[in-house]
Write an enzyme that holds these catalytic residues in place. Sequence first.
Site, PDB file in Angstrom:
ATOM      1  N   LYS A 232      86.408  94.828  51.930  1.00  0.00           N
ATOM      2  CA  LYS A 232      85.296  95.315  51.098  1.00  0.00           C
ATOM      3  C   LYS A 232      85.754  96.443  50.182  1.00  0.00           C
ATOM      4  O   LYS A 232      86.770  97.090  50.404  1.00  0.00           O
ATOM      5  CB  LYS A 232      84.108  95.711  51.972  1.00  0.00           C
ATOM      6  CG  LYS A 232      83.416  94.434  52.487  1.00  0.00           C
ATOM      7  CD  LYS A 232      82.058  94.660  53.078  1.00  0.00           C
ATOM      8  CE  LYS A 232      81.451  93.283  53.408  1.00  0.00           C
ATOM      9  NZ  LYS A 232      80.291  93.393  54.284  1.00  0.00           N
ATOM     10  N   ARG A 271      83.899  90.486  61.621  1.00  0.00           N
ATOM     11  CA  ARG A 271      83.844  89.357  60.663  1.00  0.00           C
ATOM     12  C   ARG A 271      84.969  89.580  59.657  1.00  0.00           C
ATOM     13  O   ARG A 271      84.936  90.551  58.910  1.00  0.00           O
ATOM     14  CB  ARG A 271      82.473  89.336  59.987  1.00  0.00           C
ATOM     15  CG  ARG A 271      82.256  88.168  59.056  1.00  0.00           C
ATOM     16  CD  ARG A 271      80.853  88.198  58.461  1.00  0.00           C
ATOM     17  NE  ARG A 271      80.682  87.125  57.507  1.00  0.00           N
ATOM     18  CZ  ARG A 271      81.067  87.194  56.246  1.00  0.00           C
ATOM     19  NH1 ARG A 271      81.641  88.287  55.775  1.00  0.00           N
ATOM     20  NH2 ARG A 271      80.894  86.166  55.442  1.00  0.00           N
TER      21      ARG A 271
END
Length: 311
Positions: A232, A271
């Site tokens: 991210k 994840r």
Amino acid sequence: MTPTPADRARPPALDLHADPGRPRVMGILNVTPDSFSDGGLWGDAESAVAHGLEMRAAGADLVDVGGESTRPGAVRPPLGEELDRVLPVVAALAESGVAVSVDTMRAEVARAAVDAGAVMVNDVSGGLADPDILGVVAATGAAYVAMHWRAHSDRMQSLASYDGSGGVVAAVCDELGQRLAAIDDAGLPRERVVLDPGLGFAKTAEHNWQLLRAWPELQTLGLPLLLGASRKSFLGSLLADEEGEPRPPTGREHAHAALVALLAPRVWGFRVHDVAATRDALAVAARLADGAGRGVGHGAGHGAGHGVGHE
Ligand code: PMM
């Protein structure tokens, strides 16, 4: 005669509370043209399934199949397109014995994916985008991830403000608590629920770091926690070059592995894009924690006596 979904052998239900202390690895499989890191890479079902199998071989406990990009500014696909993207991949992976999670905010997609063999519904909206999803999941017996979310991608970043006392951490706990009340009302048992603070969803980089630092507070919600930090942009800005240019997504893996190792004792699951790197980080965390090599998954149990010397 073509077998109907009901004729197929159902995969075993996912027991979220089995093997406590062994974090799960959820491999990301975005069957989308526009996700920020792997968008367009697995656009056809055949390459998507092959990548899912690769992730399973690398040690993924679950493969999370998504047909809608949630990157900031993304436009939603029509329902039919999302179904066309995910269902063949979910069905093929489930048939190969992979535990599949479906990353969707839509009740119809959740229902069809569970019929096709998915054992978990990963809803980034925690039931806010389509309230019917909670009843669908309750009825199917699937596990459910409720993530903290405030709005669809076209306007989520305008909602990244947390002015109340306690800031982002208190707001996320409070808003996830409200989602849990809706989950209870829908008759979905909490034993089947995982919570996720939703890094990057209506959150700045600073908000993400505050949530990561406050992980023990999130644990007071009393349910297993999933972390989605892989590649991210807050990691990209942490690792920016001298000109301030963020590190591109694939160059963020080492930083992510550090985060995995540091948070492993407090997290139910990660994840991730790079399953092998995550497995290595978890092996380190487990070996440090109890010396028995728990948490390694495939080939677990590299205890005393192995790895002697410098090889
Ligand atoms: N992040 C993305 C998509 N789905 N699901 C959960 N539960 N948690 C997340 O943080 C999350 C998610 C966006 O990342 P991607 O484009 O790499 O899939």
